[in-house]
Design a protein around this motif. Structure first.
Motif, PDB file in Angstrom:
ATOM      1  N   GLN A  14       0.845  -1.195   0.000  1.00  0.00           N
ATOM      2  CA  GLN A  14       0.000   0.000   0.000  1.00  0.00           C
ATOM      3  C   GLN A  14       0.880   1.244   0.000  1.00  0.00           C
ATOM      4  OE1 GLN A  14      -3.376  -0.175  -0.244  1.00  0.00           O
ATOM      5  NE2 GLN A  14      -2.960  -2.351  -0.472  1.00  0.00           N
ATOM      6  N   PRO A  15       0.463   2.300  -0.700  1.00  0.00           N
ATOM      7  CA  PRO A  15       1.229   3.545  -0.680  1.00  0.00           C
ATOM      8  C   PRO A  15       1.303   4.117   0.731  1.00  0.00           C
ATOM      9  CG  PRO A  15      -0.528   3.626  -2.315  1.00  0.00           C
ATOM     10  CD  PRO A  15      -0.730   2.381  -1.529  1.00  0.00           C
ATOM     11  N   VAL A  16       2.375   4.875   1.002  1.00  0.00           N
ATOM     12  CA  VAL A  16       2.526   5.516   2.307  1.00  0.00           C
ATOM     13  C   VAL A  16       2.596   7.030   2.137  1.00  0.00           C
ATOM     14  CG1 VAL A  16       3.723   3.551   3.350  1.00  0.00           C
ATOM     15  CG2 VAL A  16       5.054   5.366   2.275  1.00  0.00           C
ATOM     16  N   ASP A  17       2.357   7.715   3.226  1.00  0.00           N
ATOM     17  CA  ASP A  17       2.483   9.171   3.279  1.00  0.00           C
ATOM     18  C   ASP A  17       3.965   9.516   3.140  1.00  0.00           C
ATOM     19  OD1 ASP A  17       2.654  11.833   3.969  1.00  0.00           O
ATOM     20  OD2 ASP A  17       1.482  11.636   5.809  1.00  0.00           O
ATOM     21  N   PHE A  18       4.331  10.195   2.076  1.00  0.00           N
ATOM     22  CA  PHE A  18       5.741  10.457   1.798  1.00  0.00           C
ATOM     23  C   PHE A  18       6.322  11.593   2.629  1.00  0.00           C
ATOM     24  CE2 PHE A  18       6.726   7.092  -0.626  1.00  0.00           C
ATOM     25  CZ  PHE A  18       7.855   7.231  -1.423  1.00  0.00           C
ATOM     26  N   LEU A  25       8.961   5.721   8.800  1.00  0.00           N
ATOM     27  CA  LEU A  25       8.948   4.492   7.999  1.00  0.00           C
ATOM     28  C   LEU A  25       9.407   3.292   8.820  1.00  0.00           C
ATOM     29  CD1 LEU A  25      10.078   5.742   4.498  1.00  0.00           C
ATOM     30  CD2 LEU A  25       7.791   5.116   5.261  1.00  0.00           C
ATOM     31  N   ALA A  26      10.335   3.492   9.749  1.00  0.00           N
ATOM     32  CA  ALA A  26      10.736   2.397  10.643  1.00  0.00           C
ATOM     33  C   ALA A  26       9.536   1.951  11.484  1.00  0.00           C
ATOM     34  CB  ALA A  26      11.893   2.820  11.537  1.00  0.00           C
ATOM     35  N   ALA A  27       8.735   2.914  11.945  1.00  0.00           N
ATOM     36  CA  ALA A  27       7.520   2.581  12.692  1.00  0.00           C
ATOM     37  C   ALA A  27       6.527   1.845  11.800  1.00  0.00           C
ATOM     38  CB  ALA A  27       6.895   3.844  13.268  1.00  0.00           C
ATOM     39  N   GLN A  28       6.431   2.243  10.536  1.00  0.00           N
ATOM     40  CA  GLN A  28       5.538   1.575   9.577  1.00  0.00           C
ATOM     41  C   GLN A  28       5.987   0.124   9.352  1.00  0.00           C
ATOM     42  OE1 GLN A  28       3.096   3.558   8.268  1.00  0.00           O
ATOM     43  NE2 GLN A  28       2.258   2.326   6.648  1.00  0.00           N
TER      44      GLN A  28
END
Length: 103
Positions: A14-18, A25-28
Motif C-alpha cells: 500500500q502507498p505511504v504518506d511520503f 517508515l521504521a515505525a511503519q
C-alpha cells in the motif's frame, strides 16, 4: 553502505504518506509489515502516484534512506497474489519472490 544482492527485500503493497522520514517508515515497518527495521532487510515504499520510492535499510551503524523520483513516468507495481509479489531482475527467468509482510 549499499546492501548486497543477497539481502531480503520486503515491499509494502500500500502507498505511504511520503512526509514520513526515517523514524516514521521504521515505525511503519514494525506496525504494518510486522518486521524489525534494524535487521538489514531492505524495505520498499511507494508514493500514491507511484512516481517515487523510499527505501530504508539498516547498515549496522544507522538507518539509511534511499529515495528515487521518476520525472516522466511511474513505477510499474507488480500484482499481489496471496500476499506475495514477484519482481523480475532484467530477465523473466530470474524472478525474485518478495514478501509483502502479510502473514
Amino acid at each position: 553502505m549499499i546492501p548486497s544482492h543477497t539481502v531480503p527485500i520486503l515491499v509494502a503493497t500500500q502507498p505511504v504518506d511520503f512526509r514520513k522520514g526515517h523514524d516514521g517508515l521504521a515505525a511503519q515497518v514494525a506496525s504494518v509489515l510486522k518486521e524489525d527495521p534494524f535487521t538489514g532487510t531492505v524495505f520498499l515504499f511507494r508514493a500514491k502516484r507511484a512516481d517515487r520510492l523510499k527505501i530504508p535499510f539498516w547498515d549496522r551503524s544507522g538507518l539509511v534512506m534511499a529515495y528515487k523520483r521518476l520525472e516522466e513516468t511511474t513505477f510499474t507495481w507488480p500484482v499481489v497474489r496471496d500476499g506475495v509479489m514477484t519482481l523480475n531482475r532484467r530477465s523473466p527467468r530470474r524472478s525474485l519472490p518478495v514478501s509483502t509482510g502479510a502473514k
